[in-house]
Write an enzyme that holds these catalytic residues in place. Structure first.
Site, mmCIF file in Angstrom:
data_model
loop_
_atom_site.group_PDB
_atom_site.id
_atom_site.type_symbol
_atom_site.label_atom_id
_atom_site.label_comp_id
_atom_site.label_asym_id
_atom_site.label_seq_id
_atom_site.Cartn_x
_atom_site.Cartn_y
_atom_site.Cartn_z
ATOM 1 N N ASN A 8 -28.520 35.818 12.900
ATOM 2 C CA ASN A 8 -29.878 35.586 12.387
ATOM 3 C C ASN A 8 -30.768 36.612 13.075
ATOM 4 O OD1 ASN A 8 -32.378 34.703 11.618
ATOM 5 N ND2 ASN A 8 -32.368 32.876 12.921
ATOM 6 N N TRP A 9 -31.115 37.651 12.330
ATOM 7 C CA TRP A 9 -31.935 38.720 12.940
ATOM 8 C C TRP A 9 -33.370 38.289 13.177
ATOM 9 C CZ3 TRP A 9 -30.409 43.736 9.730
ATOM 10 C CH2 TRP A 9 -29.126 44.149 10.111
ATOM 11 N N LYS A 10 -33.777 37.171 12.602
ATOM 12 C CA LYS A 10 -35.184 36.733 12.658
ATOM 13 C C LYS A 10 -36.077 37.875 12.167
ATOM 14 C CE LYS A 10 -33.946 33.843 16.541
ATOM 15 N NZ LYS A 10 -34.417 32.737 17.343
ATOM 16 N N HIS A 95 -34.412 26.304 9.541
ATOM 17 C CA HIS A 95 -34.364 26.789 10.931
ATOM 18 C C HIS A 95 -35.520 26.144 11.702
ATOM 19 C CE1 HIS A 95 -34.544 29.430 14.414
ATOM 20 N NE2 HIS A 95 -33.308 29.797 14.118
ATOM 21 N N GLU A 97 -37.559 27.243 13.710
ATOM 22 C CA GLU A 97 -38.806 28.030 13.739
ATOM 23 C C GLU A 97 -39.607 27.806 12.458
ATOM 24 O OE1 GLU A 97 -36.987 31.775 14.729
ATOM 25 O OE2 GLU A 97 -36.517 30.996 16.712
ATOM 26 N N GLU A 166 -28.462 23.345 16.088
ATOM 27 C CA GLU A 166 -29.217 24.243 16.955
ATOM 28 C C GLU A 166 -30.233 23.439 17.762
ATOM 29 O OE1 GLU A 166 -28.998 28.538 15.451
ATOM 30 O OE2 GLU A 166 -30.808 27.660 14.654
ATOM 31 N N GLY A 172 -33.194 30.918 21.834
ATOM 32 C CA GLY A 172 -33.957 32.031 22.396
ATOM 33 C C GLY A 172 -34.408 31.802 23.828
ATOM 34 N N SER A 210 -28.691 30.390 22.001
ATOM 35 C CA SER A 210 -28.317 31.268 23.126
ATOM 36 C C SER A 210 -26.805 31.455 23.256
ATOM 37 C CB SER A 210 -28.927 30.760 24.434
ATOM 38 O OG SER A 210 -30.345 30.734 24.328
ATOM 39 N N GLY A 231 -28.691 34.327 17.248
ATOM 40 C CA GLY A 231 -29.965 35.032 17.121
ATOM 41 C C GLY A 231 -29.929 36.341 17.878
ATOM 42 N N GLY A 232 -30.440 36.317 19.100
ATOM 43 C CA GLY A 232 -30.596 37.540 19.908
ATOM 44 C C GLY A 232 -29.358 38.416 19.966
HETATM 45 C C1 PEP Z 1 -31.237 31.264 16.141
HETATM 46 O O1 PEP Z 1 -32.289 31.863 15.955
HETATM 47 O O2 PEP Z 1 -30.717 30.625 15.209
HETATM 48 C C2 PEP Z 1 -30.624 31.324 17.471
HETATM 49 C C3 PEP Z 1 -29.577 30.578 17.718
HETATM 50 O O3 PEP Z 1 -31.205 32.184 18.368
HETATM 51 P P1 PEP Z 1 -30.618 32.601 19.814
HETATM 52 O O4 PEP Z 1 -29.154 32.896 19.639
HETATM 53 O O5 PEP Z 1 -31.394 33.845 20.172
HETATM 54 O O6 PEP Z 1 -30.859 31.468 20.735
#
Ligand code: PEP
Length: 248
Positions: A8-10, A95, A97, A166, A172, A210, A231-232
Site C-alpha cells: 500500500n503505497w498510500k 483502510h 486512514e 490492521e 506506520g 509495521s 505500507g512503508g
Molecule cells: C498500511 O498502510 O496498510 C500499513 C500496514 O502501513 P505500515 O506497514 O507502514 O504500518
C-alpha cells in the site's frame, strides 16, 4: 494456499520514483516466480503507469479505494469500471486512514466491497482496532462488527474477498502486533468467515501494521496469517522482496 503480499503505497510516489521502484522490484525477481502472490496498491493517477510497467509480470496491481457508486455525479470518486479498465485486480476498502480521516462507516465500506466485487475487482477489506479499543478489551467486538457489515453486504461472495487485519496502533508506528496477538485475531476472523462461507480457508487474511523485512517471517508463520498488507516497506524494493521471500 499461496500467501499474498500486497503493498500500500498510500499517498506517495511520482512517475520517476515509481518507475525506478518497479524496475528494482522486477530486476529483483529476475523473471522467477516469487514465493508469494504479489500486488501493489498505488494512488489512482499512477494506475495506468503500473498497468504499462507490470503487465505480464508476476506483480498484480490495485487501487487504495473505490467508489460505492457505479457512475455519475460523484466528483472526485473513481469507479470500479475505471479500475477494471486499468487492469486492477484489487482495491483496498476501509483502510483505517479512510475510516479515521474521511469518516468512512462500516456501511460505506461494505457498499464499496460489494461494488468492487460486482465489478470484478477483489476488495481487500481492512479491519482493526484502535489502541483505546484494545486496552478496553474490545478488539474482538470491533473487528467482528467491521467484518460482519461486509459479510452481510456481499453474502454468498464472502469467499471472494481478502481481509486485512490492521491494528490501527500498529500502522506506520513501528509497533507490530506480536505473532501471537495477530494470530489470535486472525483465528477469530477465520471463525467468523466459517459461519458465512463453506470455504473460509480460501479467504486470504492478511496482517498489516509495521510488517517489515525483519519481522515478516515470524508473522507469516502463523497458521491463520495468509499474507501481509505492507505500507512503508512497500516503498523499498529490497524490503518488499524480502517480505515476499519470507512467505516461502
Ligand atoms: C498500511 O498502510 O496498510 C500499513 C500496514 O502501513 P505500515 O506497514 O507502514 O504500518
Amino acid at each position: 494456499m499461496r500467501k499474498l503480499i500486497a503493498g500500500n503505497w498510500k499517498m506517495n510516489g511520482s512517475l520517476a520514483a515509481n518507475a525506478a521502484l518497479l524496475q528494482a522490484m522486477l530486476d529483483g525477481l529476475g523473471g522467477k516466480t516469487p514465493a508469494a502472490d504479489m500486488a501493489l496498491c498505488a494512488p489512482a493517477p499512477y494506475l495506468a503507469q503500473l498497468q504499462s510497467l507490470l503487465q505480464g509480470s508476476a506483480i498484480a496491481w490495485g487501487a487504495q479505494d473505490v467508489s460505492s457508486h457505479e457512475q455519475g455525479a460523484y466528483t472526485g470518486e473513481v469507479s470500479v469500471a475505471m479500475l477494471k479498465e486499468l487492469g486492477c485486480r484489487y482495491a483496498i476498502v476501509g483502510h483505517s486512514e479512510r475510516r479515521q480521516y474521511h469518516g468512512e462507516t462500516d456501511a460505506l465500506v461494505a457498499a464499496k466491497a460489494q461494488r468492487a466485487l460486482a465489478g470484478g475487482v477483489t476488495p481487500i477489506v481492512c479491519v482493526g482496532e484502535t489502541l483505546a479499543e484494545r486496552d478496553a478489551g474490545e478488539t474482538e467486538r470491533v473487528v467482528k462488527r467491521q467484518l460482519a457489515a461486509v459479510i452481510h453486504a456481499v453474502a454468498h461472495c464472502t469467499s471472494e474477498i481478502v481481509v486485512a487485519y490492521e491494528p490501527v496502533w500498529a500502522i506506520g508506528t513501528g509497533k507490530t502486533a506480536s505473532p501471537e496477538q495477530a494470530q489470535q485475531v486472525h483465528a477469530v476472523l477465520r471463525a467468523q468467515l466459517a459461519a458465512a462461507t463453506e470455504h473460509p480457508e480460501r479467504v486470504h487474511i492478511l496482517y498489516g501494521g509495521s510488517m517489515n523485512a525483519a519481522n515478516a517471517a515470524s508473522l507469516l508463520a502463523q497458521p491463520d496469517i495468509d499474507g501481509g498488507l505492507i505500507g512503508g516497506a512497500s516503498l523499498k524494493a529490497a524490503d518488499f522482496l524480502q517480505i515476499v521471500a519470507s512467505a516461502a
